[in-house]
Design a protein around this motif. Structure first.
Motif, mmCIF file in Angstrom:
data_model
loop_
_atom_site.group_PDB
_atom_site.id
_atom_site.type_symbol
_atom_site.label_atom_id
_atom_site.label_comp_id
_atom_site.label_asym_id
_atom_site.label_seq_id
_atom_site.Cartn_x
_atom_site.Cartn_y
_atom_site.Cartn_z
ATOM 1 N N THR A 31 0.843 -1.188 0.000
ATOM 2 C CA THR A 31 0.000 0.000 0.000
ATOM 3 C C THR A 31 0.882 1.242 0.000
ATOM 4 O O THR A 31 2.109 1.142 0.074
ATOM 5 C CB THR A 31 -0.942 0.023 1.218
ATOM 6 O OG1 THR A 31 -1.852 1.120 1.072
ATOM 7 C CG2 THR A 31 -0.174 0.168 2.527
ATOM 8 N N ILE A 32 0.250 2.374 -0.136
ATOM 9 C CA ILE A 32 0.919 3.667 0.037
ATOM 10 C C ILE A 32 0.244 4.348 1.211
ATOM 11 O O ILE A 32 -0.906 4.767 1.106
ATOM 12 C CB ILE A 32 0.781 4.539 -1.227
ATOM 13 C CG1 ILE A 32 1.293 3.782 -2.449
ATOM 14 C CG2 ILE A 32 1.512 5.859 -1.027
ATOM 15 C CD1 ILE A 32 0.878 4.434 -3.761
ATOM 16 N N SER A 83 6.516 -3.985 -0.076
ATOM 17 C CA SER A 83 5.830 -3.081 -1.001
ATOM 18 C C SER A 83 5.136 -1.914 -0.300
ATOM 19 O O SER A 83 4.099 -1.452 -0.732
ATOM 20 C CB SER A 83 4.805 -3.828 -1.851
ATOM 21 O OG SER A 83 5.393 -4.932 -2.487
ATOM 22 N N ILE A 84 5.698 -1.465 0.823
ATOM 23 C CA ILE A 84 5.191 -0.231 1.437
ATOM 24 C C ILE A 84 5.777 0.898 0.603
ATOM 25 O O ILE A 84 6.935 1.281 0.764
ATOM 26 C CB ILE A 84 5.642 -0.099 2.904
ATOM 27 C CG1 ILE A 84 5.350 -1.378 3.690
ATOM 28 C CG2 ILE A 84 4.967 1.108 3.551
ATOM 29 C CD1 ILE A 84 3.901 -1.764 3.785
ATOM 30 N N SER A 85 4.986 1.398 -0.321
ATOM 31 C CA SER A 85 5.531 2.270 -1.367
ATOM 32 C C SER A 85 5.392 3.738 -1.029
ATOM 33 O O SER A 85 4.712 4.098 -0.072
ATOM 34 C CB SER A 85 4.871 1.910 -2.696
ATOM 35 O OG SER A 85 5.185 0.561 -2.986
ATOM 36 N N PHE A 86 6.049 4.573 -1.841
ATOM 37 C CA PHE A 86 6.189 5.985 -1.476
ATOM 38 C C PHE A 86 5.253 6.937 -2.203
ATOM 39 O O PHE A 86 5.170 8.101 -1.859
ATOM 40 C CB PHE A 86 7.644 6.428 -1.693
ATOM 41 C CG PHE A 86 8.581 5.786 -0.717
ATOM 42 C CD1 PHE A 86 8.645 6.240 0.586
ATOM 43 C CD2 PHE A 86 9.366 4.707 -1.080
ATOM 44 C CE1 PHE A 86 9.493 5.641 1.519
ATOM 45 C CE2 PHE A 86 10.211 4.095 -0.160
ATOM 46 C CZ PHE A 86 10.273 4.564 1.143
ATOM 47 N N GLY A 87 4.582 6.445 -3.225
ATOM 48 C CA GLY A 87 3.667 7.320 -3.937
ATOM 49 C C GLY A 87 4.386 8.302 -4.842
ATOM 50 O O GLY A 87 5.561 8.115 -5.183
ATOM 51 N N ARG A 88 3.681 9.371 -5.201
ATOM 52 C CA ARG A 88 4.209 10.337 -6.172
ATOM 53 C C ARG A 88 5.047 11.387 -5.439
ATOM 54 O O ARG A 88 4.625 12.522 -5.217
ATOM 55 C CB ARG A 88 3.062 10.985 -6.938
ATOM 56 C CG ARG A 88 2.157 9.982 -7.635
ATOM 57 C CD ARG A 88 1.056 10.694 -8.390
ATOM 58 N NE ARG A 88 1.556 11.347 -9.601
ATOM 59 C CZ ARG A 88 0.828 12.150 -10.357
ATOM 60 N NH1 ARG A 88 -0.423 12.437 -10.013
ATOM 61 N NH2 ARG A 88 1.340 12.684 -11.450
ATOM 62 N N VAL A 89 6.236 10.982 -5.113
ATOM 63 C CA VAL A 89 7.112 11.822 -4.308
ATOM 64 C C VAL A 89 7.400 13.164 -4.996
ATOM 65 O O VAL A 89 7.432 14.214 -4.351
ATOM 66 C CB VAL A 89 8.418 11.054 -4.008
ATOM 67 C CG1 VAL A 89 9.457 11.965 -3.412
ATOM 68 C CG2 VAL A 89 8.132 9.891 -3.064
ATOM 69 N N ASP A 90 7.578 13.126 -6.317
ATOM 70 C CA ASP A 90 7.900 14.386 -7.003
ATOM 71 C C ASP A 90 6.729 15.364 -6.981
ATOM 72 O O ASP A 90 6.916 16.564 -7.167
ATOM 73 C CB ASP A 90 8.374 14.130 -8.456
ATOM 74 C CG ASP A 90 7.315 13.461 -9.319
ATOM 75 O OD1 ASP A 90 6.344 12.901 -8.767
ATOM 76 O OD2 ASP A 90 7.456 13.483 -10.556
#
Lengths: 311, 820
Positions: free
Chosen positions: B180-181, B297-304
């Motif tokens: 997830t994010i 899969s602990i993801s970071f999302g749209r960091v930019d």
């Protein structure tokens, strides 16, 4: 429908290969349609299956296990016998290239070179990659053989491509009358013009046409403003001399042609001579050394040409 | 803006080097082996011993609090960010509440000692071994998620999953969910304080006379405990950093440590005010989620995108310059690479390369359809290019308005480091999400989770990683009348087998009968796992980081998340399509061999030399038959498309355990995110009619089978584009291997970008590349010490080639190399 065009269905030709994703035969990503039939007989030719206009059955001896399947009543014309070594031998006078033996071979040792296709069938193959042409500035490249041997077909194919907004390149050796060449080239956006020899005597060893005709055609295309790339096979001992290289540069400069590709001789087509039962006279020759090819390119670049090795 | 963009693109130049600080930090990774860390298991178990009798969710909240309050903290020399998952870099925490049986077995050397594995070995001290065997495992044995799953699993499902293995579900039975994010944006903007306030308000407003509301109290109280624990965790860093600062003699470093201490004192409790604070805030959300949930899969999302406002403000005010921003981002990249996860051996094979699948997404479009690429997008590319590390998994979103300049820089990163980033197509992914109920606003803001799974930001409660339904196995079973040659079991009987099927349709029906059966048990197993997770391992902190859990008063597994789907990871679809298409062509259409001949050849793994044609000759006929996906040939491509459509229709009919409890969705969704499971799952599949030998890898993702795509990359893309990709909302995975010499010129780069754009305009969904020559890989396998940082794309993720198991290495070497 807009693209439906009677000429596309009525014009047939003999194609020996359609290959997607060529990136060295004109700009961008291209699909090459190779037409059978050539009016030159260059001894270094790496596509000997392109020379005859006829369909041909080849026997790949490296794959053949001499099982005899192809000789056991498969051929409707009884054209296949065993040669002294036990490999299939095809009687050209009987064979109609129906492909029955090719289909019967479990080893994929037989191959049919050439397929009769109408223009629509060929262009349908080409449009499959239209999106990639558009993205890369690529398109269709009509090669051979010599496309002008089947000039009517080549022209119709080029027109069919343009009707679909596909960029067209034609690769020719230009050893035909200008009218015939122009009947194809007028529908091309790019011309890949093969210059094999610049010495008239040497040129006579591979063509019936005079070298003057070739150069005149090159000049003619240039004067009509066509985008031309000179393509120059370099074969050790045959045309790798400084005189030839110097004349290539002269020709290009004289006619205002900027792009020139050095195509180094290689032995990749050798096995096909065996498969077709054709004589190959250069089997002892080494591939052109990469450093020599690069050296030739560098000389051309020094003279202000946009030269590459391999296109 | 444009002038500033150019300044950032410069960071991608080959002339730009990492700063000495970053180089040193990077070296730590390569000089440190992964190891087993006992911090988490110690404090977690300690707390659990004290809370027996209390509700599980409350116990887990208290246990997380105990871990975050006591675990070892470290700050690496020169690091600009704080946060650690284990007591040393690359240490792997232990999560005993999920499963201890395999830990015990492997500590005893079955099948390998953890430190002697052929791939992904972990250092483990004698002391740790004894501690785990004597004190930890006995406490948890019989009380884990795995035990619960075993007790819940229907017998027929067990046979399907664990005996015939028509669907491989084991990894979720021994691990956590993840995938997830978390809502980093909320913590950055409101601070933990804001979340805590909302939770407290919910608690204060509860009518305890209403049993439905009373139920929510425990959940909300647990959330409060974990939120406070995370603030405590950050403050412990602040204390440590203050101590370090006062002991530091180097004035520059002293100032850095002081600033870091200040930041850790402020955030995540309070909203971030600077770019630097926002980046640090991400870690204080990510790390506790990992320590709590045992998921990858602990993801970071749209960091930019979400860091951009802070970046612009700081750059404009002069508080930040490009060099500093680049360094801070480098530290984030390196921090992620420190994390490690220990898996059991079988799953190590499926997930080899020690990946945590922490995906970080850049590019794509804004809500208003503008090109979202900004300076941080280029800086992100530069981080991945210069650091040349496998994590974070970098995702580049493409849409019709993405500039060629950005794409060119992105593919040059791949050319440099071999595999990252991967490319995702907005034009297919967004519609695929809209199709299953996402709002436009949430879909357009998607980012990648794990390998290739599209997800909204802070709104989905995980569960992309369900099991691996094995399509190649089903094709094998269909040929054999439903009987599994390996186990002798017939779970879904058929009327006849390949020797009695009259035509291709009967074969296809046999295949879909197997598909129906195993898909059903894939769903049952998936729901059993979810039920068990809900009972045994609820995650209060993660729930607090996912929208609607607090307002609904529900943990994720009870239906708290805004969106909720369960995604299977279909493996071997192309192997199945190739096998079926080849039987159609060779047996039914061309009649080159009979069904009896085929069956005998498959039964004997093509080894029988006494038949005519011999087994090997039949294998060559099958291999060379023009009936393989990836050549723009409508027949095999059509069969692959049919299977995918059939899968989508049938899988999406099944409900998951949250259906009707609040979330949008609540169904299963298909994907082809196979990770490296195609090697593991191939081991139980006998010889197949595409000419593949028994036990060898099947196809991964939607990629063509190696050496069967012979018409070049455009034909391959045309095949891919024909698939109903929009019906794969769980994500598609498509690997292409390209020869390095093909992209060593500007022209090669242009053609590469054209290939990606062409494929995406034709509605391919995802593309990833390996740019390493087969020769290099063979060499690296022979001399691993010379190639420690050679990165390859394993499946939806990248790994260090030398760390992979030999089987997986061979599979990667075998993939067809395309000359561009």
């Amino acid at each position: 429908m807009f693209f439906d065009n009677k000429e596309e269905y009525d014009t047939t030709g003999v194609v020996f290969n359609i290959e997607q994703y060529h990136v060295n035969d004109g700009s961008g990503i291209r699909t090459n349609v190779f037409l059978k039939g050539c009016n030159l007989w260059c001894q270094w030719c790496c596509n000997p299956e392109s020379q005859s206009l006829q369909l041909q059955v080849a026997v790949h001896r490296n794959l053949c296990v001499k099982c005899g399947t192809c000789r056991s009543g498969v051929c409707p014309r009884d054209a296949i016998t065993a040669d002294d070594d036990g490999f299939p031998s095809i009687d050209g006078s009987k064979c109609v290239a129906c492909g029955a033996c090719v289909a019967s071979c479990l080893q994929d040792a037989m191959e049919l070179y050439g397929k009769t296709m109408n223009v629509n069938e060929a262009i349908e193959e080409v449009v499959k990659d239209a999106k990639f042409f558009a993205m890369s500035g690529g398109g269709l490249t009509i090669g051979g053989g010599e496309p002008c041997v089947q000039a009517g077909y080549a022209a119709a194919l080029a027109k069919a491509a343009r009707r679909r907004h596909i960029n067209v390149a034609v690769e020719t050796a230009g050893a035909v009358p200008f009218e015939r060449l122009w009947s194809v080239a007028e529908h091309a956006d790019q011309i890949l013009f093969d210059v094999k020899y610049t010495d008239p005597e040497k040129f006579r060893t591979i063509s019936d046409a005079p070298l003057d005709q070739v150069k005149g055609n090159l000049r003619g295309l240039a004067s009509k403003g066509k985008d031309i790339t000179m393509r120059c096979p370099i074969v050790p001992g045959l045309n790798d001399d400084d005189g030839h290289i110097g004349r290539l540069i002269e020709w290009a400069r004289e006619l205002g042609i900027e792009n020139i590709d050095v195509l180094p001789f290689h032995q990749l087509g050798k096995y096909k001579y065996d498969s077709l039962g054709m004589d190959y006279t250069l089997s002892g020759l080494k591939d052109l050394d990469k450093s020599i090819a690069n050296g030739i390119r560098d000389v051309m670049v020094e003279k202000g040409l946009n030269a590459t090795v391999g296109g | 803006m444009e002038r500033r963009m150019k300044e950032y693109i410069k960071y991608l130049d080959d002339s730009v080097e990492l700063t000495p600080r970053i180089k040193k930090l990077r070296d730590i990774f390569f000089s440190t082996s992964p190891s087993v860390c006992t911090d988490r298991v110690k404090y977690f178990t300690e707390s659990f011993r004290e809370t027996e009798g209390e509700p599980t969710i409350l116990r887990r909240a208290k246990a997380l609090d105990n871990v975050l309050s006591h675990m070892t903290l470290y700050v690496k020399e020169g690091d600009l960010l704080a946060g650690n998952l284990a007591s040393i870099p690359r240490g792997a925490p232990i999560f005993p509440e999920f499963s201890v049986d395999w830990i015990e077995k492997e500590l005893n050397g079955d099948p390998y000692f953890i430190d002697e594995r052929p791939g992904d070995a972990y250092d483990v001290t004698e002391e740790t071994k004894r501690y785990l065997i004597d004190e930890i495992i006995p406490y948890w044995r019989g009380h884990t998620h795995e035990d619960m799953v075993r007790s819940l699993l229907p017998e027929e499902t067990r046979l399907a999953c664990q005996e015939v293995k028509g669907t491989e579900e084991n990894w979720v039975m021994t691990s956590g969910d993840g995938h997830t994010i978390p809502n980093y944006i909320r913590v950055i903007r409101e601070g933990i304080k804001g979340v805590l306030e909302q939770t407290q308000n919910r608690l204060d407003g509860i009518d305890i006379t209403d049993p439905a509301q009373l139920e929510q109290v425990t959940f909300l109280k647990s959330v409060v405990i974990t939120l406070k624990a995370v603030v405590t965790f950050a403050n412990r860093y602040a204390d440590k950093l203050e101590d370090m600062a006062s002991a530091e003699h180097d004035t520059a470093r002293k100032a850095e440590l002081t600033e870091m201490a200040r930041i850790c004192r402020r955030i995540p409790e309070h909203p971030a005010e600077t770019f630097y604070e926002a980046v640090q805030s991400i870690l204080f959300v990510n790390i506790p989620v990992q320590l709590e949930s045992n998921g990858h899969s602990i993801s970071f999302g749209r960091v930019d995108q979400y860091l951009y406002p802070f970046f612009v403000r700081d750059i404009d005010s002069g508080a930040l310059d490009a060099g500093r921003a680049f360094e801070i981002m480098n530290c984030l990249w390196l921090k992620v690479t420190e994390f490690s996860k220990l898996r059991d051996w079988d799953n190590t094979v499926a997930f080899v390369g020690n990946p945590l699948f922490q995906n970080l997404t850049i590019g794509g479009q804004t809500l208003n359809g503008q090109d979202a690429v900004n300076e941080l997008s280029y800086l992100s590319l530069a981080c991945t290019k210069k650091l040349s590390m496998t994590q974070p998994s970098l995702t580049v979103r493409w849409y019709a308005g993405t500039s060629d300049r950005f794409m060119k820089e992105a593919v040059k990163v791949i050319r440099k480091i071999g595999s990252l980033p991967a490319f995702f197509n907005d034009e297919v992914i967004i519609p695929s999400m809209l199709n299953i109920g996402y709002s436009y606003e949430d879909a357009i803001n998607y980012a990648m989770v794990g390998c290739v799974e599209p997800a909204p930001h802070g709104q989905i409660g995980g569960r992309y990683g369900a099991g691996f339904p094995n399509f190649a196995k089903w094709a094998e079973l269909a040929v054999n009348g439903g009987k599994d040659p390996r186990t002798g079991l017939t779970l879904a009987p058929l009327d006849g087998d390949i020797t009695t099927f009259k035509d291709f349709d009967e074969l296809m029906n046999a295949f879909t009968t197997q598909l129906d059966f195993f898909l059903k048990h894939h769903v049952v197993a998936g729901n059993v796992v979810d039920m068990s997770w809900g009972v045994c391992t609820p995650n209060p902190f993660l729930s607090a980081m996912i929208d609607d859990c607090i307002s609904r008063g529900k943990e994720i597994k009870q239906g708290g998340a805004k969106y909720d789907f369960t995604g299977g990871q279909s493996v071997g679809i192309i192997s199945a399509a190739n096998s079926l298409a080849t039987i159609k062509k060779v047996v039914f259409d061309d009649k080159r061999i009979t069904a009896e001949q085929l069956k005998h050849a498959l039964d004997t793994d093509f080894e029988d030399r006494d038949t005519d044609p011999s087994g090997e000759e039949i294998r060559q006929i099958l291999l060379k038959s023009d009936s393989k996906f990836g050549n723009d040939n409508d027949e095999p491509d059509g069969i692959a498309a049919y299977i995918m459509k059939y899968l989508s229709d049938h899988e999406m009919r099944y409900k998951n355990t949250r259906y009707g409890k609040g979330p949008i969705g609540g169904t299963f969704i298909p994907s082809t995110a196979t990770v490296a499971s195609h090697v593991l799952t191939g081991q139980i599949v006998g010889a197949t009619a595409d000419g593949r030998k028994a036990g060898t890898p099947i196809t991964e993702g939607t990629s063509a089978f190696h050496d069967t795509e012979t018409k070049g990359p455009t034909a391959l893309m045309n095949s891919y584009a024909k698939l109903p990709n929009v019906l794969m909302p769980g994500g598609q995975l498509f690997n292409v291997k390209i020869a390095p010499s093909a992209v060593d010129s500007e022209q090669g780069i242009d053609n590469w970008v054209a290939l990606i754009k062409g494929a995406f305009e034709k509605r391919a969904m995802q593309l990833q590349f390996n740019i390493v020559s087969s020769r290099t890989l063979v060499e690296a396998k022979r001399k691993p010490k010379d190639y420690t940082d050679l990165i390859v794309r394993v499946a939806g993720y990248s790994g260090y080639f030398v760390d992979l198991c030999p089987d997986v290495q061979d599979d990667i070497i075998a993939r067809t190399e395309h000359a561009l």
